[in-house]
Enzyme design. Structure first.
Site, PDB file in Angstrom:
ATOM      1  N   GLU A  29       0.854  -1.187   0.000  1.00 56.93           N
ATOM      2  CA  GLU A  29       0.000   0.000   0.000  1.00 56.93           C
ATOM      3  C   GLU A  29       0.893   1.241   0.000  1.00 56.93           C
ATOM      4  O   GLU A  29       2.023   1.205   0.501  1.00 56.93           O
ATOM      5  CB  GLU A  29      -0.911  -0.087   1.244  1.00 56.93           C
ATOM      6  CG  GLU A  29      -1.864   1.038   1.470  1.00 56.93           C
ATOM      7  CD  GLU A  29      -2.827   1.330   0.341  1.00 56.93           C
ATOM      8  OE1 GLU A  29      -2.353   1.571  -0.798  1.00 56.93           O
ATOM      9  OE2 GLU A  29      -4.034   1.401   0.582  1.00 56.93           O
ATOM     10  N   ASP A  30       0.398   2.323  -0.567  1.00 55.10           N
ATOM     11  CA  ASP A  30       1.177   3.558  -0.597  1.00 55.10           C
ATOM     12  C   ASP A  30       1.213   4.218   0.781  1.00 55.10           C
ATOM     13  O   ASP A  30       2.263   4.617   1.269  1.00 55.10           O
ATOM     14  CB  ASP A  30       0.637   4.540  -1.660  1.00 55.10           C
ATOM     15  CG  ASP A  30      -0.870   4.765  -1.565  1.00 55.10           C
ATOM     16  OD1 ASP A  30      -1.525   4.200  -0.664  1.00 55.10           O
ATOM     17  OD2 ASP A  30      -1.391   5.512  -2.412  1.00 55.10           O
ATOM     18  N   ASP A  47      -3.727   5.575   6.434  1.00 55.35           N
ATOM     19  CA  ASP A  47      -4.222   6.798   7.073  1.00 55.35           C
ATOM     20  C   ASP A  47      -5.141   6.354   8.223  1.00 55.35           C
ATOM     21  O   ASP A  47      -4.658   5.944   9.272  1.00 55.35           O
ATOM     22  CB  ASP A  47      -4.917   7.599   5.963  1.00 55.35           C
ATOM     23  CG  ASP A  47      -5.444   8.953   6.392  1.00 55.35           C
ATOM     24  OD1 ASP A  47      -5.252   9.331   7.548  1.00 55.35           O
ATOM     25  OD2 ASP A  47      -6.053   9.633   5.568  1.00 55.35           O
ATOM     26  N   PHE A  93      -1.706  16.160   4.009  1.00 57.92           N
ATOM     27  CA  PHE A  93      -2.026  15.568   2.703  1.00 57.92           C
ATOM     28  C   PHE A  93      -0.824  15.660   1.774  1.00 57.92           C
ATOM     29  O   PHE A  93      -0.244  16.729   1.584  1.00 57.92           O
ATOM     30  CB  PHE A  93      -3.242  16.265   2.095  1.00 57.92           C
ATOM     31  CG  PHE A  93      -3.730  15.568   0.863  1.00 57.92           C
ATOM     32  CD1 PHE A  93      -4.464  14.393   0.964  1.00 57.92           C
ATOM     33  CD2 PHE A  93      -3.422  16.057  -0.397  1.00 57.92           C
ATOM     34  CE1 PHE A  93      -4.888  13.714  -0.170  1.00 57.92           C
ATOM     35  CE2 PHE A  93      -3.842  15.390  -1.543  1.00 57.92           C
ATOM     36  CZ  PHE A  93      -4.577  14.219  -1.426  1.00 57.92           C
ATOM     37  N   ARG A 147       0.551  11.789  -9.470  1.00 60.04           N
ATOM     38  CA  ARG A 147       1.108  10.452  -9.256  1.00 60.04           C
ATOM     39  C   ARG A 147       2.495  10.279  -9.869  1.00 60.04           C
ATOM     40  O   ARG A 147       3.272   9.440  -9.445  1.00 60.04           O
ATOM     41  CB  ARG A 147       0.194   9.382  -9.871  1.00 60.04           C
ATOM     42  CG  ARG A 147      -1.167   9.270  -9.237  1.00 60.04           C
ATOM     43  CD  ARG A 147      -1.831   7.972  -9.671  1.00 60.04           C
ATOM     44  NE  ARG A 147      -3.269   7.944  -9.427  1.00 60.04           N
ATOM     45  CZ  ARG A 147      -3.836   7.575  -8.286  1.00 60.04           C
ATOM     46  NH1 ARG A 147      -3.082   7.240  -7.266  1.00 60.04           N
ATOM     47  NH2 ARG A 147      -5.140   7.561  -8.155  1.00 60.04           N
TER      48      ARG A 147
END
Ligand code: IMP
Ligand code: MG
Length: 181
Positions: free
Chosen positions: A104-105, A108, A157, A170
């Site tokens: 996963e990037d 959160d 963010f 991206r």
């Protein structure tokens, strides 16, 4: 590195590619140590779209055989988590009786990763490990352990290295953080 602008919001440099490469070396070393000489072929599960770059980077550092699988999940609109995890593309391989390493990037709230873990077990996965390039511990609200974390970051963010703001950003090889509004 200069500031970038996406959909009218500005972002400043946050994590350089060189640092990311070091973080990924580290994560891959830990996975290699845990899976050294494994006799099965674990599934490497890329969570599209955000984990595309991270998955490729980790994968080329692994020294055991893996099978690549993908799933597309989304929960963010703009710069906020909606709390609802959508699955526009389901699992591309059968995970029954397999060990799965999720890539996963960023973790959160943890909604995405926990929903995915439950899905994998419901499809018969034998074991599930979670590997996330980044994590925001201040907002993580689940009891599940994240097995491999590249770097912890504050609750802000970010975009770049696969991560997007409404699909933009991206492609950057560095990571940028949103400027205070
Ligand atoms: P969670 O379900 O709240 O843990 O959110 C995880 C998902 O939201 C990740 O797969 C990312 O795609 C996305 N996400 C979380 N934080 C950010 C961010 O700072 N920038 C871009 N996407 C993010
Ligand atoms: Mg994602």
């Amino acid at each position: 590195m200069d500031k970038i602008t996406l959909h009218g919001k500005t972002f400043r440099p946050f994590i350089k590619n060189e640092e990311l490469e070091g973080i990924i070396d580290d994560v891959a070393d830990r996975i290699n140590a845990d899976f050294a000489e494994c006799e099965d072929v674990p599934i490497l599960l890329c969570v599209l779209n955000g984990a595309v770059m991270f998955t490729a980077a980790v994968m080329k550092r692994l020294n055991f055989n893996v099978e690549l699988c993908s799933i597309k999940l989304s929960s963010y609109v703009g710069t906020q988590s909606t709390g609802t995890v959508l699955m526009p593309i389901g699992l591309t391989s059968d995970v029954k009786d397999r060990r799965v390493i999720i890539l996963e990037d960023i973790v959160d709230t943890g909604n995405t990763i926990v929903a995915l873990k439950e899905l994998l077990f419901s499809k018969g996965a034998k074991d599930v490990k979670i590997c996330s390039m980044l994590m925001k511990p201040e907002v993580y609200a689940k009891p599940d352990k994240i097995d491999y974390v590249g770097k912890e970051i504050p609750n802000a963010f970010i975009v770049g290295y696969g991560l997007d703001y409404d699909e933009l950003g991206r492609q950057f090889k560095d990571i940028y953080v949103i400027d205070a509004q």
